[in-house]
Design a protein around this motif. Structure first.
Motif, PDB file in Angstrom:
ATOM      1  N   UNK B 195     -44.192   0.992  39.542  1.00  0.00           N
ATOM      2  CA  UNK B 195     -43.991   0.969  38.100  1.00  0.00           C
ATOM      3  C   UNK B 195     -44.369   2.259  37.410  1.00  0.00           C
ATOM      4  N   UNK B 258     -36.639  10.589  42.950  1.00  0.00           N
ATOM      5  CA  UNK B 258     -37.253  10.666  41.636  1.00  0.00           C
ATOM      6  C   UNK B 258     -36.161  10.670  40.581  1.00  0.00           C
ATOM      7  N   UNK B 263     -34.292  11.946  30.752  1.00  0.00           N
ATOM      8  CA  UNK B 263     -33.449  10.868  30.231  1.00  0.00           C
ATOM      9  C   UNK B 263     -33.443   9.686  31.190  1.00  0.00           C
ATOM     10  N   UNK B 264     -33.384   9.984  32.495  1.00  0.00           N
ATOM     11  CA  UNK B 264     -33.362   8.901  33.469  1.00  0.00           C
ATOM     12  C   UNK B 264     -34.704   8.170  33.501  1.00  0.00           C
ATOM     13  N   UNK B 266     -36.663   7.799  30.957  1.00  0.00           N
ATOM     14  CA  UNK B 266     -36.672   6.964  29.763  1.00  0.00           C
ATOM     15  C   UNK B 266     -35.865   5.693  29.980  1.00  0.00           C
ATOM     16  N   UNK B 267     -34.769   5.843  30.739  1.00  0.00           N
ATOM     17  CA  UNK B 267     -33.945   4.664  31.023  1.00  0.00           C
ATOM     18  C   UNK B 267     -34.759   3.642  31.819  1.00  0.00           C
ATOM     19  N   UNK B 270     -37.046   1.940  29.483  1.00  0.00           N
ATOM     20  CA  UNK B 270     -36.292   1.025  28.627  1.00  0.00           C
ATOM     21  C   UNK B 270     -35.990  -0.280  29.343  1.00  0.00           C
ATOM     22  N   UNK B 271     -35.660  -0.164  30.622  1.00  0.00           N
ATOM     23  CA  UNK B 271     -35.333  -1.355  31.400  1.00  0.00           C
ATOM     24  C   UNK B 271     -36.562  -2.058  31.931  1.00  0.00           C
ATOM     25  N   UNK B 273     -38.461  -1.038  34.143  1.00  0.00           N
ATOM     26  CA  UNK B 273     -38.646  -0.837  35.581  1.00  0.00           C
ATOM     27  C   UNK B 273     -39.931  -0.068  35.814  1.00  0.00           C
ATOM     28  N   UNK B 275     -43.641   1.011  33.785  1.00  0.00           N
ATOM     29  CA  UNK B 275     -44.420   0.597  32.625  1.00  0.00           C
ATOM     30  C   UNK B 275     -45.095   1.770  31.933  1.00  0.00           C
ATOM     31  N   UNK B 292     -35.315   0.096  18.224  1.00  0.00           N
ATOM     32  CA  UNK B 292     -35.133  -1.110  19.020  1.00  0.00           C
ATOM     33  C   UNK B 292     -34.890  -0.844  20.489  1.00  0.00           C
ATOM     34  N   UNK B 293     -35.083   0.404  20.906  1.00  0.00           N
ATOM     35  CA  UNK B 293     -34.819   0.722  22.307  1.00  0.00           C
ATOM     36  C   UNK B 293     -36.044   0.497  23.178  1.00  0.00           C
ATOM     37  N   UNK B 294     -37.251   0.776  22.633  1.00  0.00           N
ATOM     38  CA  UNK B 294     -38.473   0.542  23.388  1.00  0.00           C
ATOM     39  C   UNK B 294     -39.110  -0.745  22.880  1.00  0.00           C
ATOM     40  N   UNK B 295     -39.808  -1.474  23.756  1.00  0.00           N
ATOM     41  CA  UNK B 295     -40.505  -2.675  23.276  1.00  0.00           C
ATOM     42  C   UNK B 295     -41.550  -2.322  22.228  1.00  0.00           C
TER      43      UNK B 295
END
Lengths: 276, 408, 283
Positions: B195, B258, B263-264, B266-267, B270-271, B273, B275, B292-295
């Motif tokens: 994580x 890696x 950007x990857x 951050x993706x 966002x998902x 995957x 923490x 609204x993209x990040x919790x």
């Protein structure tokens, strides 16, 4: 195996293949219209037109890049047909000593990646002022497309027997007239296929455009690649769908207006055997 | 035969690379016109600004605020050229310098660190010009964090644009106690394998992470502010690689691969995957939460011992076709109004490079103090800063990472 | 008399384009790979770049990966294509024409993006697995993207190339093979015997020809692995490009050396293909 069973297997096989062919498009369409779609939801929980708005943004990059791609694609298609046709005539219609070597030479860029030669010629292009220009990109796309048009047209011309032209000549037509009024209309479907092929190849080019265009010539695949390397699947999917459209269109046109047999590029390649 | 002819022709053209030196030495002469002259000359022209294109907020700032303002105030048409990596622009300029191309296509490029240093070594930057800009009076050119870029002397060849600071980001719902030191990070990844990860160098943020590790495992910052010393490097770098290799097996994908870019990463965050994430923009987390993209449980924090902070700049290439326009644009980007707009957390949120104390009081107030749960106060950031190491150390460190960590 | 001149004239445009832009580029690559970079003052010719490339472990890693990706894509595409052609030769109507020709026209990047969205750990496949209760977290789903076995890359290539090979096989099947097979059936041969002793020998040259094309193409292709590949090792064309982008200009000859090696390897396949096609013509 009776005929009925054979057809049943056929249909099952066709179904499986169809599902697999369509599969990659499913997430593309879902994401393009998605608003919020978190894992593990099977469908977006919110829909939105953000993807579409991005595509249609006035003054946005997508329109400009699409036009660029179209402009380059069409010019490349035309040029590579004009270049490929005489080559096809020579290779398909005549036999001569060095023919094998010439075919090998023209075939090379299909199998040897044009990326290698383009990296090699990049500095020369910069020196000649061709880098960062649409003309420069046009030229390297030609490298990728001319071999295909030449080979396809070779196959077209190899299948012709020249009877029609002979007949025209006995009726008094000059060589140019015979070419213009007899040969051209006869090979037109094949030429159209070659042109479509060249357009699609140019349309799909990415790294060659990035290398020679230097970021100044922006085409649609560059936007798609950039988005795909980012973290916004909505924009990526919307771009992917737009990028795929001409391909689908080309297929529809080819199947509707051209003889199905002539679209058999497989035959074109295998038919090379007849040529040498 | 024709082929042989054509091939020989192209070979001779290719081989005709006479050493370029004489192409455009104006690069080192600097700007001597007055700013008023530059403004007049720039009116009605186009300026090409090349900058990293992977952040939509930055693109929006340039497209929606800067471009119309430039048109309105100076009659300049700004064209933004997105770059996947600033190194690509440097590479392009190197190529152009090699073949002696006197007139390029880039007027202004967003740059700092290794890219600036490499370019400076190859004489790619026009200048000096930056200290003569009208708005330079608001910039503290005496400060080493301004007049040196990752330890490399700026000498007026680039104009400061903003500041960045390295922060860690985490999801407070998934992570109770975020690891603030390298040892804590090691422990946390052992307890929560898969994580956490970092972008592969030479991605900018990936570089920052391994640089933080360098400061962290050696417990030192000073030696790396000095010129590169191979003995010191060979002594200290193995500790860095050992740590990263120990960390590797508990990373995302067990470190077999890696994320290719910030950007990857951050993706992945966002998902959910990973923490824990990281960024050079302290306002990023809040911005993404608001979108609204990040919790909403996202928080930002700093590593113990201070985090990297640097200035980022705008430079003019030696063969920039519109140097006057470029300077006018740079001056506008440095103006208090443009800097206020840039720091707006609803937009880009990049910290100002101006010395706020030098500004009139009414303008000082306009600089937004970061708000929101997911961000940190300016004071907290300022109190925990360490300078970047000199580029030479970093280049070696990144190469070493490729050999000793990536390839195992 | 005018015949030879006429042929030469007809060939000139194509030969010029390929000669100058393609062959010229390769020659330039060779020159640069030998270390000849006058603009940075390097005029000595040496094989240093080749030495560095061929003895360094990186090239071997990349080469093996490239062979693996190209090989796996080719073998899988070919086997599936033969199966598909055999099963489908009775229903080659309009619909199957569309289904098979669609992947040929769709650009590689679209296929790559779509397939990535299906097989990623938060993709369609993973979500289906979650819905079926098979997995809870993304990381429980197998890593098919940026992974060691380059699964997503191979899937993309198979999606794109299998239809092409199927068409080739179908064309071969619909030729002589069909008639021979009917003869064999009349003589009482079973389905397997018909396939192995009659059909397969006739269509195999076509299959091999198509396989050679697919292998050479996937060997030298760039875009899909650049997007979907893992950090290290990368395939050869990506390695060449990374070297080319290096700010240290001394990496330039190395990049060119890799390009030249790629060109040599794929040219060998081109030659093999032509030899085969020539034999096909005679047979």
């Amino acid at each position: 195996m009776g005929k009925g069973a054979g057809t049943r297997w056929s249909n099952i096989g066709l179904l499986i293949v169809t599902v697999l062919v369509v599969l990659p498009f499913v997430p593309l369409f879902l994401w393009a219209f998605a608003g919020e779609w978190r894992f593990p939801d099977l469908l977006p929980t919110e829909w939105s037109s953000r993807g579409i708005s991005y595509l249609l943004e006035p003054g946005g990059r997508v329109l400009g890049a699409t036009l660029n791609s179209l402009l380059i694609g069409v010019s490349v298609a035309l040029a590579s047909v004009v270049v490929g046709m005489p080559a096809g005539m020579a290779l398909g219609g005549y036999e001569w000593r060095m023919k094998g070597a010439v075919i090998f030479f023209i075939l090379l860029p299909i199998l040897v990646p044009p990326l290698a030669s383009t990296m090699g010629i990049h500095l020369t292009f910069i020196r000649l002022g061709l880098a960062d220009t649409t003309l420069g990109v046009f030229l390297v796309h030609l490298v990728a497309t001319v071999p295909y048009t030449a080979i396809i047209l070779t196959s077209i011309f190899a299948e012709r027997t020249g009877e029609l032209e002979e007949a025209a000549r006995t009726l008094g037509a000059g060589p140019w007239q015979a070419f213009r009024y007899v040969t051209l209309p006869d090979v037109a479907p094949g030429v159209a296929v070659a042109g479509l092929f060249a357009f699609l190849i140019s349309w799909g080019q990415y790294i060659l455009t990035v290398l020679i265009g230097g970021g100044n010539v922006v085409t649609l695949p560059m936007l798609l690649f950039s988005a795909a390397s980012g973290n916004d699947p909505v924009v990526t999917s919307a771009l992917a769908i737009v990028f795929a459209l001409p391909a689908v269109l080309a297929l529809v046109i080819a199947l509707r207006y051209l003889k199905p047999g002539t679209l058999d590029e497989g035959r074109g390649f295998v038919g090379l055997g007849k040529v040498s | 035969m024709m082929v042989a002819l054509a091939a020989t022709l192209s070979m001779s053209v290719a081989a005709c690379g006479n050493a370029s030196g004489g192409a455009d030495d104006a690069g080192s002469q600097g700007e001597d016109r007055s700013f008023a002259e530059l403004e007049t000359e720039a009116r009605g022209t186009t300026v090409n600004l090349s900058l990293y294109g992977g952040d939509d907020a930055i693109n929006a700032y340039v497209d929606d605020y800067v471009t119309p303002e430039l048109k309105k105030r100076y009659g300049i048409a700004l064209e933004r050229t997105p770059l996947t990596d600033t190194a690509d622009a440097v590479n392009k300029l190197l190529n152009e310098k090699q073949v002696g191309k006197g007139k390029g296509t880039i007027d202004l490029v967003w740059i700092n660190g290794e890219n600036f240093a490499t370019g400076a070594e190859a004489d790619l930057w026009f200048g000096p010009w930056a200290e003569k800009l009208p708005n330079a009076k608001y910039v503290d050119w005496e400060s080493p964090s301004i007049n040196h870029d990752f330890g490399y002397p700026v000498e007026g060849r680039e104009a400061p644009w903003g500041k960045a600071q390295f922060v860690m980001i985490y999801d407070s719902e998934k992570v109770e106690d975020p690891p603030k030191s390298l040892d804590e990070l090691l422990d946390w990844t052992e307890e929560n394998p898969g994580h956490f990860t970092y972008p592969a160098p030479p991605d900018f943020t990936g570089n920052a992470f391994i640089e933080q590790v360098l400061y962290g495992v050696t417990g030192q910052v000073e030696p790396f502010q000095k010129s590169f010393d191979e003995k010191v490097f060979n002594q200290k770098s193995p500790e860095v690689y050992d740590f990263l290799n120990e960390l590797e097996s508990n990373l995302w994908r067990e470190g077999e691969t890696y994320p290719g870019s910030q950007a990857k990463l951050e993706e992945l965050y966002q998902n959910s995957e990973v923490y824990i994430s990281m960024s050079y923009n302290p306002q990023l987390a809040q911005r993404q939460v608001d979108k609204g993209l990040y919790p909403e449980s996202t928080r930002t924090y700093l590593l113990n011992g201070g985090t990297l902070n640097n200035t980022h700049y705008l430079a003019i290439p030696f063969n920039g076709p519109n140097k006057a326009g470029a300077q006018v644009v740079a001056n506008f980007l440095q103006s208090p109004e443009a800097q206020v707009e840039k720091q707006d957390p609803n937009g880009w949120g990049d910290l100002t490079t101006l010395d706020v104390d030098r500004l009139p009081k009414n303008i000082q107030k306009k600089f937004a103090e970061p708000e929101g749960e997911a961000t940190l106060s300016t004071r907290e950031l300022q109190e925990n800063r360490v300078p970047e190491a000199r580029s030479e150390w970093l280049l070696e460190l990144e190469d070493g990472w490729q050999e000793k960590v990536l390839k195992e | 008399m005018g015949g030879r001149i006429k042929i030469a004239l007809l060939l000139t445009p194509a030969l010029l384009v390929i000669g100058v832009l393609f062959a010229g580029g390769l020659v330039s690559a060779v020159v640069q790979s030998l270390g000849y970079l006058p603009a940075i003052g390097q005029t000595e010719i040496s094989l240093d770049a080749y030495r560095e490339v061929l003895t360094g472990g990186d090239f071997l890693d990349s080469f093996l990966l490239t062979v693996y990706v190209a090989g796996a894509s080719t073998i899988i595409s070919t086997i599936l294509a033969v199966l598909a052609a055999l099963v489908l030769r009775r229903s080659s109507g309009r619909f199957s024409a569309i289904v098979f020709q669609l992947p040929i026209t769709i650009p590689h990047l679209v296929a790559a993006v779509g397939i990535a969205l299906v097989v990623s750990q938060t993709g369609l496949g993973a979500r289906l697995a979650a819905a079926l209760g098979l997995i809870g977290e993304p990381q429980e789903f197998p890593a098919l993207l940026y992974d060691r076995y380059s699964v997503s890359i191979i899937l993309t290539y198979v999606w794109k190339e299998m239809p092409f090979v199927t068409l080739v096989v179908l064309a071969a099947l619909q030729g002589v093979a069909g008639e021979l097979e009917d003869v064999a059936r009349t003589l009482g041969a079973g389905a397997w015997q018909r396939f192995w002793y009659v059909v397969f020998p006739v269509i195999s040259p076509g299959i091999i020809a198509a396989s050679l094309i697919v292998f050479a193409f996937t060997f030298g292709a760039f875009e899909v692995p650049y997007l979907l590949g893992k950090t290290y090792p990368t395939i050869l064309p990506v390695m060449a490009y990374n070297e080319y982008r290096d700010i240290e200009l001394t990496a330039r000859p190395v990049a060119m050396a890799i390009n030249v090696l790629i060109a040599l390897i794929t040219a060998v396949f081109a030659a093999l293909y032509l030899r085969l096609a020539r034999d096909l013509g005679r047979g």
